[in-house]
Write an enzyme that holds these catalytic residues in place. Structure first.
Site, PDB file in Angstrom:
ATOM      1  N   THR A   1     -16.041  -6.681  -6.626  1.00  0.00           N
ATOM      2  CA  THR A   1     -17.123  -6.305  -5.720  1.00  0.00           C
ATOM      3  C   THR A   1     -16.557  -5.998  -4.338  1.00  0.00           C
ATOM      4  O   THR A   1     -15.539  -6.548  -3.934  1.00  0.00           O
ATOM      5  CB  THR A   1     -18.187  -7.408  -5.618  1.00  0.00           C
ATOM      6  OG1 THR A   1     -17.596  -8.606  -5.097  1.00  0.00           O
ATOM      7  CG2 THR A   1     -18.797  -7.700  -6.988  1.00  0.00           C
ATOM      8  N   GLY A   2     -17.236  -5.105  -3.635  1.00  0.00           N
ATOM      9  CA  GLY A   2     -16.741  -4.705  -2.320  1.00  0.00           C
ATOM     10  C   GLY A   2     -15.406  -4.009  -2.405  1.00  0.00           C
ATOM     11  O   GLY A   2     -14.561  -4.154  -1.521  1.00  0.00           O
ATOM     12  N   GLY A   3     -15.214  -3.221  -3.465  1.00  0.00           N
ATOM     13  CA  GLY A   3     -13.898  -2.668  -3.741  1.00  0.00           C
ATOM     14  C   GLY A   3     -13.615  -1.306  -3.156  1.00  0.00           C
ATOM     15  O   GLY A   3     -12.747  -0.592  -3.659  1.00  0.00           O
ATOM     16  N   THR A   4     -14.300  -0.927  -2.098  1.00  0.00           N
ATOM     17  CA  THR A   4     -14.142   0.427  -1.570  1.00  0.00           C
ATOM     18  C   THR A   4     -13.119   0.535  -0.444  1.00  0.00           C
ATOM     19  O   THR A   4     -12.802   1.654  -0.022  1.00  0.00           O
ATOM     20  CB  THR A   4     -15.488   0.966  -1.058  1.00  0.00           C
ATOM     21  OG1 THR A   4     -16.006   0.089  -0.050  1.00  0.00           O
ATOM     22  CG2 THR A   4     -16.494   1.086  -2.195  1.00  0.00           C
ATOM     23  N   SER A   5     -12.601  -0.589   0.046  1.00  0.00           N
ATOM     24  CA  SER A   5     -11.630  -0.501   1.141  1.00  0.00           C
ATOM     25  C   SER A   5     -10.822  -1.788   1.215  1.00  0.00           C
ATOM     26  O   SER A   5     -11.120  -2.782   0.550  1.00  0.00           O
ATOM     27  CB  SER A   5     -12.343  -0.255   2.487  1.00  0.00           C
ATOM     28  OG  SER A   5     -13.118  -1.385   2.858  1.00  0.00           O
ATOM     29  N   GLY A   6      -9.794  -1.749   2.028  1.00  0.00           N
ATOM     30  CA  GLY A   6      -9.034  -2.943   2.360  1.00  0.00           C
ATOM     31  C   GLY A   6      -8.381  -3.645   1.186  1.00  0.00           C
ATOM     32  O   GLY A   6      -7.823  -3.021   0.274  1.00  0.00           O
TER      33      GLY A   6
ATOM     34  N   SER B   1     -11.592 -17.224   3.438  1.00  0.00           N
ATOM     35  CA  SER B   1     -11.033 -16.821   4.731  1.00  0.00           C
ATOM     36  C   SER B   1     -10.402 -18.037   5.388  1.00  0.00           C
ATOM     37  O   SER B   1     -10.972 -19.128   5.354  1.00  0.00           O
ATOM     38  CB  SER B   1     -12.116 -16.256   5.644  1.00  0.00           C
ATOM     39  OG  SER B   1     -11.609 -16.078   6.966  1.00  0.00           O
TER      40      SER B   1
ATOM     41  N   TYR C   1     -19.395 -17.327  10.300  1.00  0.00           N
ATOM     42  CA  TYR C   1     -18.566 -16.705   9.271  1.00  0.00           C
ATOM     43  C   TYR C   1     -17.731 -17.758   8.549  1.00  0.00           C
ATOM     44  O   TYR C   1     -17.661 -17.769   7.312  1.00  0.00           O
ATOM     45  CB  TYR C   1     -17.663 -15.656   9.907  1.00  0.00           C
ATOM     46  CG  TYR C   1     -16.703 -15.006   8.939  1.00  0.00           C
ATOM     47  CD1 TYR C   1     -17.158 -14.102   7.991  1.00  0.00           C
ATOM     48  CD2 TYR C   1     -15.345 -15.291   8.987  1.00  0.00           C
ATOM     49  CE1 TYR C   1     -16.287 -13.497   7.100  1.00  0.00           C
ATOM     50  CE2 TYR C   1     -14.452 -14.693   8.103  1.00  0.00           C
ATOM     51  CZ  TYR C   1     -14.935 -13.804   7.158  1.00  0.00           C
ATOM     52  OH  TYR C   1     -14.067 -13.218   6.273  1.00  0.00           O
TER      53      TYR C   1
END
Length: 244
Positions: free
Chosen positions: A12-17, A137, A150
């Site tokens: 998931t969230g695999g479009t950058s970085g 994180s 965060y």
């Protein structure tokens, strides 16, 4: 022979970085990868960058209907999955005394709530012996000013992992947390001022941020059989920031 030959992975969230670097590496190691992203243009670009053995599914990990669509797509195309990297995340600086409900909800809806339901909705498709990893994180391990919301939204992930290991042991599904430090990603560039970036780099022993590819290599380790005896752990990949 690749470390993930014949495996099906969802990121998931695999479009950058870091997650995009991980998706590229997983494909190179033999997996078919499903990636998600909220923006269709970014998702299409990521699919083009990866090139093959990849399926893009537009959606928001905090939206349960979007998660249903994601895993229905996996079911229809592949029938089952072996690896889940719940990497979608959100958050930025918010100073105590200035924190709003919007700050709190934006971080917790994706990082805590979204991660939980991503894992829960993936379970019916999981092959026994699979691997789940979540992106933490090192903000949750060290007191960085202005990042309390965060940090807190990421601190729940190791607790999830410890409990889920016990709940999933009969299926031999491993659950771990991959906890990066400061990494030069588009998200970091968007939220950090030059002063904040310099401050972060000053506490990294090598005085330089991590690269997405370095986190991708650690994700491959947790996704593959190389980490078969690693379960319920938090793997901190931050260049030594939190140990000095």
């Amino acid at each position: 022979m690749g470390k993930l030959d014949g495996k099906v992975a969802v990121i998931t969230g695999g479009t950058s970085g870091m997650a995009l670097a991980g998706a590229k590496l997983f494909v190179e190691e033999g997996a078919h990868v499903f990636i998600t992203g909220r923006r269709k243009d970014a998702l299409d670009e990521a699919v083009d960058v990866i090139g093959h053995n990849v399926t893009g599914v537009q959606g928001d990990s905090a939206n349960l209907a979007d998660l249903d669509k994601l895993f229905e797509t996996v079911k229809q195309e592949k029938g089952a999955l072996d690896v889940l990297w719940a990497s979608a995340g959100a958050g930025g600086p918010s100073k105590l005394g200035e924190i709003t409900e919007e700050h709190f909800d934006a971080a917790f809806s994706v990082n805590a709530r979204g991660t939980l339901f991503t894992v829960q909705k993936a379970l019916p498709l999981f092959n026994d012996g699979g691997s789940i990893l979540m992106t933490g994180s090192n903000a949750s391990l060290r007191g960085y000013p202005d990042f309390s919301v965060y940090a807190a939204s990421k601190a729940v992930l190791p607790a999830y992992a410890r409990v889920w290991v016990a709940e999933l042991r009969d299926r031999k599904i491993r659950v771990n947390v991959l906890t990066p430090g400061q990494v030069a990603t588009p998200m970091m560039e968007a939220v950090l001022t030059e002063e904040m970036k310099a401050q972060f780099e000053s506490v990294i022993p090598r005085r330089a941020m991590g690269r997405p590819e370095e986190i991708a290599s650690a994700a491959l380790f947790l996704a593959s059989d190389d980490s078969g005896y690693v379960n319920g752990r938090e793997l901190v990949v931050d260049g030594g920031t939190t140990v000095i």
